[in-house]
Design a protein around this motif. Structure first.
Motif, short mmCIF file in Angstrom:
data_model
loop_
_atom_site.label_atom_id
_atom_site.label_comp_id
_atom_site.label_asym_id
_atom_site.label_seq_id
_atom_site.Cartn_x
_atom_site.Cartn_y
_atom_site.Cartn_z
N UNK B 87 20.56 -3.77 1.35
CA UNK B 87 20.10 -4.19 2.66
C UNK B 87 19.06 -5.29 2.50
N UNK B 88 19.08 -6.33 3.40
CA UNK B 88 18.07 -7.39 3.37
C UNK B 88 17.04 -7.10 4.47
N UNK B 89 15.78 -7.14 4.07
CA UNK B 89 14.71 -6.85 5.02
C UNK B 89 13.79 -8.07 5.09
N UNK B 90 13.39 -8.43 6.30
CA UNK B 90 12.48 -9.59 6.44
C UNK B 90 11.06 -9.12 6.22
N UNK B 91 10.46 -9.59 5.13
CA UNK B 91 9.09 -9.21 4.80
C UNK B 91 8.49 -10.33 3.96
N UNK B 92 8.01 -11.41 4.62
CA UNK B 92 7.58 -12.60 3.87
C UNK B 92 6.41 -12.33 2.93
N UNK B 93 5.58 -11.35 3.26
CA UNK B 93 4.41 -11.09 2.42
C UNK B 93 4.72 -10.31 1.16
N UNK B 94 5.95 -9.86 1.05
CA UNK B 94 6.31 -9.03 -0.12
C UNK B 94 6.36 -9.88 -1.38
N UNK B 95 5.80 -9.40 -2.48
CA UNK B 95 5.84 -10.23 -3.71
C UNK B 95 7.27 -10.50 -4.21
N UNK B 96 8.24 -9.70 -3.83
CA UNK B 96 9.61 -9.90 -4.31
C UNK B 96 10.48 -10.60 -3.26
N UNK B 97 9.86 -11.14 -2.25
CA UNK B 97 10.65 -11.81 -1.22
C UNK B 97 11.16 -13.14 -1.72
N UNK B 98 12.37 -13.56 -1.22
CA UNK B 98 12.92 -14.85 -1.64
C UNK B 98 12.33 -15.96 -0.74
N UNK B 99 12.85 -17.19 -0.89
CA UNK B 99 12.25 -18.31 -0.18
C UNK B 99 12.41 -18.18 1.34
N UNK B 100 13.40 -17.40 1.81
CA UNK B 100 13.58 -17.19 3.25
C UNK B 100 12.72 -16.03 3.75
N UNK B 101 11.95 -15.41 2.89
CA UNK B 101 11.12 -14.28 3.30
C UNK B 101 11.87 -12.97 3.35
N UNK B 102 13.10 -12.93 2.77
CA UNK B 102 13.91 -11.71 2.80
C UNK B 102 13.73 -10.94 1.48
N UNK B 103 13.68 -9.64 1.60
CA UNK B 103 13.59 -8.77 0.42
C UNK B 103 14.86 -7.92 0.36
N UNK B 104 15.55 -7.95 -0.79
CA UNK B 104 16.75 -7.11 -0.93
C UNK B 104 16.33 -5.71 -1.36
N UNK B 105 16.73 -4.74 -0.57
CA UNK B 105 16.41 -3.35 -0.91
C UNK B 105 17.49 -2.81 -1.85
N UNK B 106 17.17 -1.80 -2.65
CA UNK B 106 18.22 -1.25 -3.54
C UNK B 106 19.35 -0.62 -2.74
N UNK B 107 20.56 -0.62 -3.33
CA UNK B 107 21.73 -0.08 -2.63
C UNK B 107 21.83 1.44 -2.78
N UNK B 108 20.69 2.08 -2.94
CA UNK B 108 20.70 3.54 -3.11
C UNK B 108 20.66 4.20 -1.74
N UNK B 109 21.60 5.09 -1.50
CA UNK B 109 21.61 5.88 -0.28
C UNK B 109 21.19 7.30 -0.67
N UNK B 110 19.97 7.67 -0.24
CA UNK B 110 19.40 8.94 -0.72
C UNK B 110 20.27 10.14 -0.31
N UNK B 111 20.85 10.10 0.89
CA UNK B 111 21.67 11.24 1.31
C UNK B 111 22.91 11.38 0.43
N UNK B 112 23.46 10.23 0.02
CA UNK B 112 24.61 10.26 -0.89
C UNK B 112 24.19 10.81 -2.26
N UNK B 113 23.00 10.40 -2.69
CA UNK B 113 22.50 10.90 -3.98
C UNK B 113 22.31 12.42 -3.93
#
Lengths: 138, 146
Positions: B87-113
């Protein structure tokens, strides 16, 4: 009188046995007898044709020296002991943090337990048979 | 001479180890369900295990004869990454954000786990039942002499 005449006569009775026929001659008797003896002799030769039983010529000490029950049982005890040692090592590794396989240690200890129980059963059976022998009436 | 007194214990032992590794991987996935950067600097990818049947049968196998070279079971051959994009989340202040300010979250679905976790734990349980049953069979066979 009627009842007596219905009974078989003495000569009829004697006639049933070839050797007791009243009119049989001495030479006939002799040949009959020789025929009977001859057939018996033939039977004797047939018995001789059977191979005699082989006698075990090894001495008792030689027989004892052969790998027997004692060495087999010793190997079995060694196997049980090895299982116990493996189990102890697995448990030790687990406790000392060298391994994290709880199931491996448990399975090995169960295996060792089963092997030990089997050894006890075999020993009980052996002791029972020894006692049975000692109780034997002589 | 090896005594195989508890039948099937080799296969079950390897299955227990394999399920344990699977459980460890699931734990790793749940632990990293919010990790946006892994050891290589990329977003964490959900990990999966691949099992493989393992059989080592000697050339001449006599039925009912215990051969110490005979070994069978299961082994983990691979731990691979699930490449589904996260999932891409807009969070420009995040240290791992890309140049568009988007942060890619891990593809882990806790309920599936969680579902996978239950599955792994049940599989482990099933294998433990095999060991118990197998041991009970050996003990019952020994009760013949009593």
């Amino acid at each position: 009188m009627n009842e007596i005449s219905s009974l078989p006569s003495l000569s009829d009775l004697l006639g049933q046995n070839p050797n007791l026929r009243p009119n049989v001659t001495a030479s006939e008797l002799r040949s009959n007898f020789e025929n009977q003896i001859g057939s018996t002799n033939q039977a004797t030769t047939n018995v001789n044709a059977i191979t005699p039983v082989q006698i075990d010529k090894t001495s008792p000490t030689e027989r004892v020296n052969a790998p027997g029950f004692a060495s087999m049982f010793e190997n079995f005890i060694k196997g049980v002991d090895r299982k116990k040692k493996i189990s102890a090592k697995e448990t030790q590794d687990l406790i000392l943090g060298r391994s994290d396989n709880i199931h491996e240690a448990m399975v090995k200890s169960q295996e060792a337990g089963v092997a030990f129980n089997l050894m006890i059963e075999v020993r009980n059976k052996l002791v029972d048979s020894y006692k049975e022998l000692m109780r034997m009436q002589v | 001479m090896t005594m195989n007194l508890i039948p099937g214990v080799e296969s079950t032992g390897s299955a227990l180890s394999a399920e344990k590794i699977r459980l460890e991987i699931i734990a790793q996935n749940i632990a990293n369900s919010n990790t946006t950067q892994d050891a290589d600097g990329n977003v964490y990818k959900r990990k999966e295990v691949a099992f493989e049947e393992y059989v080592k049968i000697p050339e001449r196998r006599v039925p009912g004869y215990v051969d110490e070279n005979l070994y069978q079971g299961v082994r983990v051959t691979d731990v691979f990454d699930d490449q589904t994009p996260g999932r891409m989340i807009y969070n420009p202040g995040h240290p791992h954000a890309n140049e568009d300010g988007m942060v890619e979250m891990p593809n882990v679905d806790v309920s599936r786990e969680m579902v996978d976790l239950i599955s792994a734990s049940r599989a482990y349980e099933a294998n433990l039942t095999v060991v118990k049953t197998s041991r009970r069979m050996a003990q019952q066979a020994m009760a013949i002499g009593k």
